[in-house]
Scaffold this motif. Sequence first.
Motif, PDB file in Angstrom:
ATOM      1  N   LYS A  28     -16.784 -37.448  -1.727  1.00 58.69           N
ATOM      2  CA  LYS A  28     -17.061 -36.129  -2.314  1.00 58.69           C
ATOM      3  C   LYS A  28     -18.229 -36.219  -3.283  1.00 58.69           C
ATOM      4  O   LYS A  28     -19.139 -35.395  -3.268  1.00 58.69           O
ATOM      5  CB  LYS A  28     -15.816 -35.582  -3.014  1.00 58.69           C
ATOM      6  CG  LYS A  28     -16.015 -34.288  -3.763  1.00 58.69           C
ATOM      7  CD  LYS A  28     -16.468 -33.142  -2.884  1.00 58.69           C
ATOM      8  CE  LYS A  28     -15.319 -32.625  -2.065  1.00 58.69           C
ATOM      9  NZ  LYS A  28     -15.697 -31.474  -1.245  1.00 58.69           N
ATOM     10  N   ASN A  29     -18.202 -37.214  -4.142  1.00 55.09           N
ATOM     11  CA  ASN A  29     -19.220 -37.309  -5.180  1.00 55.09           C
ATOM     12  C   ASN A  29     -20.611 -37.559  -4.610  1.00 55.09           C
ATOM     13  O   ASN A  29     -21.597 -37.094  -5.159  1.00 55.09           O
ATOM     14  CB  ASN A  29     -18.854 -38.390  -6.198  1.00 55.09           C
ATOM     15  CG  ASN A  29     -19.615 -38.205  -7.482  1.00 55.09           C
ATOM     16  OD1 ASN A  29     -19.508 -37.175  -8.128  1.00 55.09           O
ATOM     17  ND2 ASN A  29     -20.400 -39.199  -7.851  1.00 55.09           N
ATOM     18  N   LEU A  74     -21.764 -36.205  -2.045  1.00 56.11           N
ATOM     19  CA  LEU A  74     -22.246 -34.891  -1.615  1.00 56.11           C
ATOM     20  C   LEU A  74     -22.687 -34.028  -2.793  1.00 56.11           C
ATOM     21  O   LEU A  74     -23.632 -33.260  -2.688  1.00 56.11           O
ATOM     22  CB  LEU A  74     -21.157 -34.158  -0.832  1.00 56.11           C
ATOM     23  CG  LEU A  74     -20.762 -34.772   0.502  1.00 56.11           C
ATOM     24  CD1 LEU A  74     -19.531 -34.062   1.063  1.00 56.11           C
ATOM     25  CD2 LEU A  74     -21.915 -34.715   1.487  1.00 56.11           C
ATOM     26  N   THR A  75     -21.978 -34.147  -3.903  1.00 57.41           N
ATOM     27  CA  THR A  75     -22.233 -33.258  -5.038  1.00 57.41           C
ATOM     28  C   THR A  75     -23.059 -33.896  -6.147  1.00 57.41           C
ATOM     29  O   THR A  75     -23.717 -33.181  -6.897  1.00 57.41           O
ATOM     30  CB  THR A  75     -20.904 -32.782  -5.652  1.00 57.41           C
ATOM     31  OG1 THR A  75     -20.216 -33.919  -6.207  1.00 57.41           O
ATOM     32  CG2 THR A  75     -20.032 -32.079  -4.623  1.00 57.41           C
ATOM     33  N   ARG A 109     -21.955 -34.985  -8.812  1.00 59.10           N
ATOM     34  CA  ARG A 109     -21.431 -34.388 -10.046  1.00 59.10           C
ATOM     35  C   ARG A 109     -21.060 -35.427 -11.105  1.00 59.10           C
ATOM     36  O   ARG A 109     -21.192 -35.178 -12.293  1.00 59.10           O
ATOM     37  CB  ARG A 109     -20.220 -33.529  -9.703  1.00 59.10           C
ATOM     38  CG  ARG A 109     -19.714 -32.688 -10.837  1.00 59.10           C
ATOM     39  CD  ARG A 109     -18.860 -31.562 -10.285  1.00 59.10           C
ATOM     40  NE  ARG A 109     -18.268 -30.777 -11.321  1.00 59.10           N
ATOM     41  CZ  ARG A 109     -18.852 -29.717 -11.867  1.00 59.10           C
ATOM     42  NH1 ARG A 109     -20.031 -29.339 -11.472  1.00 59.10           N
ATOM     43  NH2 ARG A 109     -18.228 -29.026 -12.801  1.00 59.10           N
ATOM     44  N   ARG A 160     -11.044 -36.901  -7.184  1.00 59.33           N
ATOM     45  CA  ARG A 160     -11.961 -36.367  -6.171  1.00 59.33           C
ATOM     46  C   ARG A 160     -12.239 -34.878  -6.436  1.00 59.33           C
ATOM     47  O   ARG A 160     -13.370 -34.422  -6.337  1.00 59.33           O
ATOM     48  CB  ARG A 160     -11.377 -36.558  -4.773  1.00 59.33           C
ATOM     49  CG  ARG A 160     -12.305 -36.058  -3.664  1.00 59.33           C
ATOM     50  CD  ARG A 160     -11.635 -36.030  -2.326  1.00 59.33           C
ATOM     51  NE  ARG A 160     -10.467 -35.160  -2.384  1.00 59.33           N
ATOM     52  CZ  ARG A 160      -9.480 -35.191  -1.511  1.00 59.33           C
ATOM     53  NH1 ARG A 160      -9.489 -36.036  -0.514  1.00 59.33           N
ATOM     54  NH2 ARG A 160      -8.456 -34.365  -1.617  1.00 59.33           N
ATOM     55  N   MET A 161     -11.202 -34.131  -6.812  1.00 61.64           N
ATOM     56  CA  MET A 161     -11.364 -32.713  -7.101  1.00 61.64           C
ATOM     57  C   MET A 161     -12.349 -32.497  -8.251  1.00 61.64           C
ATOM     58  O   MET A 161     -13.129 -31.548  -8.242  1.00 61.64           O
ATOM     59  CB  MET A 161     -10.019 -32.082  -7.458  1.00 61.64           C
ATOM     60  CG  MET A 161     -10.117 -30.612  -7.820  1.00 61.64           C
ATOM     61  SD  MET A 161      -8.719 -30.011  -8.775  1.00 61.64           S
ATOM     62  CE  MET A 161      -8.801 -31.001 -10.254  1.00 61.64           C
ATOM     63  N   CYS A 200     -14.924 -34.012  -8.797  1.00 62.47           N
ATOM     64  CA  CYS A 200     -16.278 -34.338  -8.341  1.00 62.47           C
ATOM     65  C   CYS A 200     -16.919 -33.198  -7.563  1.00 62.47           C
ATOM     66  O   CYS A 200     -17.888 -33.395  -6.841  1.00 62.47           O
ATOM     67  CB  CYS A 200     -16.256 -35.604  -7.485  1.00 62.47           C
ATOM     68  SG  CYS A 200     -15.842 -37.080  -8.413  1.00 62.47           S
ATOM     69  N   GLN A 201     -16.374 -32.010  -7.683  1.00 64.40           N
ATOM     70  CA  GLN A 201     -16.940 -30.858  -6.975  1.00 64.40           C
ATOM     71  C   GLN A 201     -17.092 -29.691  -7.924  1.00 64.40           C
ATOM     72  O   GLN A 201     -16.404 -29.623  -8.939  1.00 64.40           O
ATOM     73  CB  GLN A 201     -16.057 -30.469  -5.792  1.00 64.40           C
ATOM     74  CG  GLN A 201     -14.671 -30.002  -6.184  1.00 64.40           C
ATOM     75  CD  GLN A 201     -13.752 -29.904  -4.987  1.00 64.40           C
ATOM     76  OE1 GLN A 201     -14.000 -30.480  -3.949  1.00 64.40           O
ATOM     77  NE2 GLN A 201     -12.685 -29.171  -5.132  1.00 64.40           N
ATOM     78  N   PRO A 202     -17.987 -28.766  -7.605  1.00 60.08           N
ATOM     79  CA  PRO A 202     -18.110 -27.574  -8.441  1.00 60.08           C
ATOM     80  C   PRO A 202     -16.784 -26.807  -8.456  1.00 60.08           C
ATOM     81  O   PRO A 202     -16.036 -26.820  -7.478  1.00 60.08           O
ATOM     82  CB  PRO A 202     -19.202 -26.752  -7.745  1.00 60.08           C
ATOM     83  CG  PRO A 202     -19.956 -27.746  -6.928  1.00 60.08           C
ATOM     84  CD  PRO A 202     -18.948 -28.791  -6.525  1.00 60.08           C
ATOM     85  N   PRO A 248     -16.042 -21.883  -5.485  1.00 57.97           N
ATOM     86  CA  PRO A 248     -16.588 -22.013  -4.135  1.00 57.97           C
ATOM     87  C   PRO A 248     -17.810 -21.155  -3.865  1.00 57.97           C
ATOM     88  O   PRO A 248     -18.586 -21.459  -2.984  1.00 57.97           O
ATOM     89  CB  PRO A 248     -15.424 -21.590  -3.232  1.00 57.97           C
ATOM     90  CG  PRO A 248     -14.549 -20.765  -4.101  1.00 57.97           C
ATOM     91  CD  PRO A 248     -14.714 -21.311  -5.492  1.00 57.97           C
TER      92      PRO A 248
END
Length: 119
Positions: A21-22, A24-25, A27, A65-66, A68-70, A73
């Motif tokens: 995930k990270n 991709l982002t 973050r 993991r959560m 690591c995302q904006p 949505p």
Amino acid sequence: MMFQGLRLFPELSAVDNVRLKNNLTGRRSEAEIAWLFEALGIAEKRETSVSKLSFGQQQRVAFIRMLCQPAEPMSHLDERNAAVMAGILLEEVRTNGTGVIVTSVGKRFEIEYDKVFSL
């Protein structure tokens, strides 16, 4: 979003599940990820295959993991694409007879709201 079913890749290590995930982002830094594993008491499990972790440990990996995302949505979409997504969401609501809760800090999407609460 954190899925109830966790949706982790069991053949990957805990940290590789987070890195997917990270990557991709972008973050979180590696240091921040390491700190989260430490803070949640699973630093020694970073390189362990998720299939060998307890469910509680897997939940903590999914939580990291959560993070690591904006958070929203549609927060990075232009007005047109946000409107298209909102329209699709509303059609799903109408078709399936379900509801949706929209939370937002500042920006309000132009969709039909039955009720609006402001804090």
